[in-house]
Design a protein around this motif. Structure first.
Motif, PDB file in Angstrom:
ATOM      1  N   SER A 186       0.795  -1.233   0.000  1.00 43.18           N
ATOM      2  CA  SER A 186       0.000   0.000   0.000  1.00 43.18           C
ATOM      3  C   SER A 186       0.823   1.275   0.000  1.00 43.18           C
ATOM      4  CB  SER A 186      -0.910   0.016   1.232  1.00 43.18           C
ATOM      5  OG  SER A 186      -0.136   0.125   2.424  1.00 43.18           O
ATOM      6  N   ASP A 188       1.182   3.083   2.472  1.00 38.89           N
ATOM      7  CA  ASP A 188       0.505   4.025   3.359  1.00 38.89           C
ATOM      8  C   ASP A 188       1.353   4.304   4.597  1.00 38.89           C
ATOM      9  OD1 ASP A 188      -1.808   4.279   1.805  1.00 38.89           O
ATOM     10  OD2 ASP A 188      -2.748   2.521   2.722  1.00 38.89           O
ATOM     11  N   ASP A 189       1.216   5.522   5.155  1.00 36.97           N
ATOM     12  CA  ASP A 189       1.863   5.803   6.433  1.00 36.97           C
ATOM     13  C   ASP A 189       0.999   5.236   7.557  1.00 36.97           C
ATOM     14  OD1 ASP A 189      -0.221   7.705   7.059  1.00 36.97           O
ATOM     15  OD2 ASP A 189       0.875   9.236   5.947  1.00 36.97           O
ATOM     16  N   ARG A 190       1.556   5.192   8.762  1.00 33.21           N
ATOM     17  CA  ARG A 190       0.855   4.526   9.870  1.00 33.21           C
ATOM     18  C   ARG A 190      -0.434   5.244  10.263  1.00 33.21           C
ATOM     19  NH1 ARG A 190       3.750   0.028  11.781  1.00 33.21           N
ATOM     20  NH2 ARG A 190       5.074  -0.487  10.002  1.00 33.21           N
ATOM     21  N   GLU A 191      -0.473   6.552  10.128  1.00 34.37           N
ATOM     22  CA  GLU A 191      -1.707   7.277  10.436  1.00 34.37           C
ATOM     23  C   GLU A 191      -2.816   6.878   9.468  1.00 34.37           C
ATOM     24  OE1 GLU A 191      -3.336  11.893  10.887  1.00 34.37           O
ATOM     25  OE2 GLU A 191      -1.216  11.491  10.478  1.00 34.37           O
ATOM     26  N   THR A 192      -2.479   6.778   8.196  1.00 31.90           N
ATOM     27  CA  THR A 192      -3.462   6.349   7.200  1.00 31.90           C
ATOM     28  C   THR A 192      -3.879   4.911   7.452  1.00 31.90           C
ATOM     29  OG1 THR A 192      -2.506   7.849   5.557  1.00 31.90           O
ATOM     30  CG2 THR A 192      -3.895   6.057   4.736  1.00 31.90           C
ATOM     31  N   ALA A 195      -6.424   4.735  10.218  1.00 35.59           N
ATOM     32  CA  ALA A 195      -7.741   5.208   9.790  1.00 35.59           C
ATOM     33  C   ALA A 195      -8.433   4.184   8.908  1.00 35.59           C
ATOM     34  CB  ALA A 195      -7.596   6.538   9.057  1.00 35.59           C
ATOM     35  N   LEU A 196      -7.686   3.601   7.978  1.00 40.80           N
ATOM     36  CA  LEU A 196      -8.279   2.604   7.087  1.00 40.80           C
ATOM     37  C   LEU A 196      -8.624   1.323   7.835  1.00 40.80           C
ATOM     38  CD1 LEU A 196      -6.064   3.035   3.898  1.00 40.80           C
ATOM     39  CD2 LEU A 196      -8.429   3.791   4.231  1.00 40.80           C
TER      40      LEU A 196
END
Length: 431
Positions: A186, A188-192, A195-196
């Protein structure tokens, strides 16, 4: 009606009949597609004339909507292009026939969860057959795979890649050092990710976890829920992501050539499944990750939770030709988000009629021209499955016959365009 606390064993999930595909005398090339993981084009050669495809299946608590259909038609396109290039395709697909949404829907409607799953799987099969989707060689339910999944989870615990909470739930440890590293699918960063995870079936607020995004591998037995003997894990049922890891490994082997699904599965589902594979088997789960766009209705994403579904079965009940439904889907690039409208369906029906008319007039078309058109179709489809471009080529082909009368001439020598449309695009133009 509450769900009884059960130890259950259901029969194997069955696939649907395979459509009869025309055999073309010429051979195409393998496709180049966009790989989500590397964010770049990748040519899908396969291995030793075999291509292995795994596509995540449905959770059968509601009928097949256009978003589902678009995903399975997209990977059916890949299957057909691989076959056209002379590769043998080994295709695996799961069905999540025990999961929270299914149990919740069964409880809310007073239907036994097994009956609900069975009825929706059957409707899914009928929809796929109507859309002329080539069935998977392995169509596997979670329920029939519980023993293998439990064994895989136990292995992850033994390797230190998983841990057990006080209530018996088992979680994967995303901090596990793996190759390729966690996050490779992905980016994605850990914050994203957090959220996901919260939005897509995870439980980041569960206390006691090492990391909020650690995913569930085994849900310990709860009163009123179906459960199985997990050996050292205790009684319970599988988590979502690990089921695909284990099923793909058993029926296809790692790494598969393509792991596919909707782009809402990139995180957490495909990221977690890949992590489980790397930690469990010390190998990538897939060489390439392909994802389809989201389908909306009147500009809003189509989903079961929102209830704004356009069901394939309901369109068929209206008398809509499944080939028109398939044409609507293929008029949009598989990676694009798009929204269904009745106008799109009307346009697709008109295009389909024009192509059918052309197919009946095709005998007057020179073989060299037919070969040219088939070559253009192959060129479009091997370029990241560019079905909108392929349909545009068919529009130009059909325009040539707009004022012609159907021919009674005997069958042509060489490949017909109609045969190529059937074999490559899955749209049947001749009865």
């Amino acid at each position: 009606m509450p769900i009884a606390c059960l130890s259950v064993r259901l029969g194997a999930v069955k696939s649907w009949p395979e459509p009869q595909l025309p055999r073309l005398t010429s051979t195409g090339k393998v496709p180049t597609v966009f790989d989500t993981s590397t964010r770049s084009p990748r040519r899908l050669r396969g291995s030793e004339q075999t291509a292995r495809l795994y596509v995540c299946g449905i959770t059968p608590y509601d009928a097949t909507h256009l978003g589902h259909a678009a995903t399975y038609v997209a990977f059916d396109l890949l299957n057909r292009i691989w076959r056209d290039a002379g590769l043998e395709v080994v295709y695996g697909q799961n069905t999540t026939d025990v999961d929270d949404p299914l149990l919740e829907r069964a409880d809310a409607t007073g239907v036994d969860w097994r009956e609900l799953a069975s009825s929706q799987i059957q409707l899914f099969r009928e929809d796929m057959e109507a859309l002329r989707v080539i069935p998977p060689s392995s169509f596997i339910g979670v329920v029939e795979s519980v023993d293998e999944i439990a064994a895989g989870v136990r292995d992850l615990v033994d390797k230190g890649a998983a841990y057990t909470l006080d209530n018996g739930d088992v979680y994967y440890r995303v901090s596990t050092q793996i190759n390729p590293p966690f996050g490779t699918v992905s980016h994605d960063d850990r914050e994203t990710m957090a959220a996901l995870s919260a939005a897509r079936g995870g439980d980041p607020e569960t206390p006691g976890k090492d990391n909020p995004i650690d995913p569930l591998l085994w849900r310990a037995e709860r009163e009123g829920e179906p459960s199985w003997d997990g050996g050292a894990l205790g009684r319970g049922r599988p988590g979502w992501h690990v089921e695909c890891t284990v099923i793909a490994d058993k029926y296809l082997g790692f790494p598969v050539d393509v792991q596919g699904g909707g782009n809402d599965l990139i995180f957490p589902h495909h990221e977690m499944s890949a992590a489980h594979a790397a930690a469990w088997r010390d190998t990538p789960m897939a060489k390439t990750y392909m994802h389809t766009g989201m389908v909306g209705l009147d500009g809003e994403k189509m989903s079961k939770s929102k209830g704004n579904l356009v069901l394939v079965s309901k369109l068929r009940e209206r008398g809509v030709d499944p080939m028109a439904i398939r044409t609507v889907i293929l008029s949009n690039h598989y990676r694009s988000d798009w929204s269904f409208t009745e106008e799109q369906l009307s346009i697709a029906e008109a295009r389909l009629q024009a192509w059918k008319h052309a197919a009946k007039c095709e005998s007057e078309c020179r073989q060299g021209l037919r070969e040219h058109i088939i070559g253009l179709l192959r060129e479009a489809l091997t370029d990241d499955l560019d079905s909108p471009r392929a349909l545009g080529i068919l529009d130009e082909w059909a325009e040539h016959y707009a004022d012609s009368e159907p021919s009674e001439t005997a069958a042509l020598s060489g490949d017909r365009v109609a045969d190529a449309v059937d074999a490559l695009l899955g749209i049947r133009l001749l009865d």
